[in-house]
Design an enzyme around this catalytic site. Structure first.
Site, PDB file in Angstrom:
ATOM      1  CG  PHE A  11      -2.065   0.983   1.082  1.00 20.86           C
ATOM      2  CD1 PHE A  11      -3.173   0.723   0.296  1.00 20.86           C
ATOM      3  CD2 PHE A  11      -1.992   2.192   1.743  1.00 20.86           C
ATOM      4  CE1 PHE A  11      -4.191   1.661   0.168  1.00 20.86           C
ATOM      5  CE2 PHE A  11      -3.005   3.134   1.626  1.00 20.86           C
ATOM      6  CZ  PHE A  11      -4.106   2.862   0.835  1.00 20.86           C
ATOM      7  CD  GLU A  44      -7.085  -8.434   1.158  1.00 20.65           C
ATOM      8  OE1 GLU A  44      -8.295  -8.321   1.457  1.00 20.65           O
ATOM      9  OE2 GLU A  44      -6.266  -7.501   1.282  1.00 20.65           O
ATOM     10  CB  VAL A  66       2.605   0.220   6.329  1.00 16.27           C
ATOM     11  CG1 VAL A  66       2.482   1.479   7.182  1.00 16.27           C
ATOM     12  CG2 VAL A  66       4.068  -0.184   6.167  1.00 16.27           C
ATOM     13  CB  ILE A  68      -0.989   4.835   8.601  1.00 13.70           C
ATOM     14  CG1 ILE A  68       0.448   4.363   8.300  1.00 13.70           C
ATOM     15  CG2 ILE A  68      -0.976   6.201   9.294  1.00 13.70           C
ATOM     16  CD1 ILE A  68       1.218   5.253   7.340  1.00 13.70           C
ATOM     17  CD  GLU A  71     -10.238  12.262   8.626  1.00 14.05           C
ATOM     18  OE1 GLU A  71     -11.426  12.250   8.229  1.00 14.05           O
ATOM     19  OE2 GLU A  71      -9.435  13.147   8.321  1.00 14.05           O
ATOM     20  CG  HIS A  74     -10.614   0.335   7.230  1.00 14.32           C
ATOM     21  ND1 HIS A  74     -11.332  -0.755   6.804  1.00 14.32           N
ATOM     22  CD2 HIS A  74      -9.448   0.307   6.542  1.00 14.32           C
ATOM     23  CE1 HIS A  74     -10.639  -1.410   5.902  1.00 14.32           C
ATOM     24  NE2 HIS A  74      -9.487  -0.790   5.722  1.00 14.32           N
ATOM     25  NE  ARG A 112       6.895   1.908  15.847  1.00 19.89           N
ATOM     26  CZ  ARG A 112       7.148   3.136  16.294  1.00 19.89           C
ATOM     27  NH1 ARG A 112       7.526   4.083  15.456  1.00 19.89           N
ATOM     28  NH2 ARG A 112       7.038   3.419  17.579  1.00 19.89           N
TER      29      ARG A 112
END
Length: 140
Positions: A11, A44, A66, A68, A71, A74, A112
């Site tokens: 992503f 997945e 990753v 993150i 708002e 999800h 990280r």
């Protein structure tokens, strides 16, 4: 030498590149082979690992991605369910290192992911290697 499949939820390209590089370097430093499989998202990853584990082609797996916080709710679903899926597979005896980052922002993810900093991709690969050694020890 063992064969590992790095399953990445691609992503954030630049962050994934770092995580995969760290994982690959850690595996190769121990004399292992690594192949990369890309899936659409973190949810997945466990399914892809389960499918790949069925045929016995790979000895272990490294989950990379990753997530993150945004708002909406999800983030909690993706972070929690991907971790739960990986844990369930690990409990079934599959050697998996979990390198799916769950962070508040991109700066935390960069800290990280970067192999020159926290190298969480490398840490996940080392965890997978450690679990594979436990498999061998206990005959799992």
């Amino acid at each position: 030498m063992a064969r590992f499949l790095i399953v990445e939820a691609r992503f954030y390209d630049h962050l994934n590149d770092m995580l995969v590089a760290g994982a690959r370097a850690a595996l190769e430093a121990e004399g292992h082979e690594a192949e990369v499989l890309t899936v659409p998202g973190a949810l997945e990853v466990p399914g892809a690992i389960a499918m790949a584990a069925e045929n016995g082609e790979f000895d272990g797996f490294v989950a990379i991605g990753v997530v993150i916080r945004g708002e909406t709710y999800h983030f909690e679903i993706v972070a929690g369910e991907s971790a739960r899926g990986i844990l369930a597979l690990t409990m079934d005896g599959i050697a998996i290192g979990n390198g799916i980052l769950t962070t508040e922002n991109e700066e935390q993810a960069l800290e990280r992911a970067d192999p020159a900093r926290k190298d969480k991709g490398g840490e996940a690969a080392k965890a997978a290697i450690a679990l594979l050694k436990l498999q061998d020890r206990f005959g799992a």
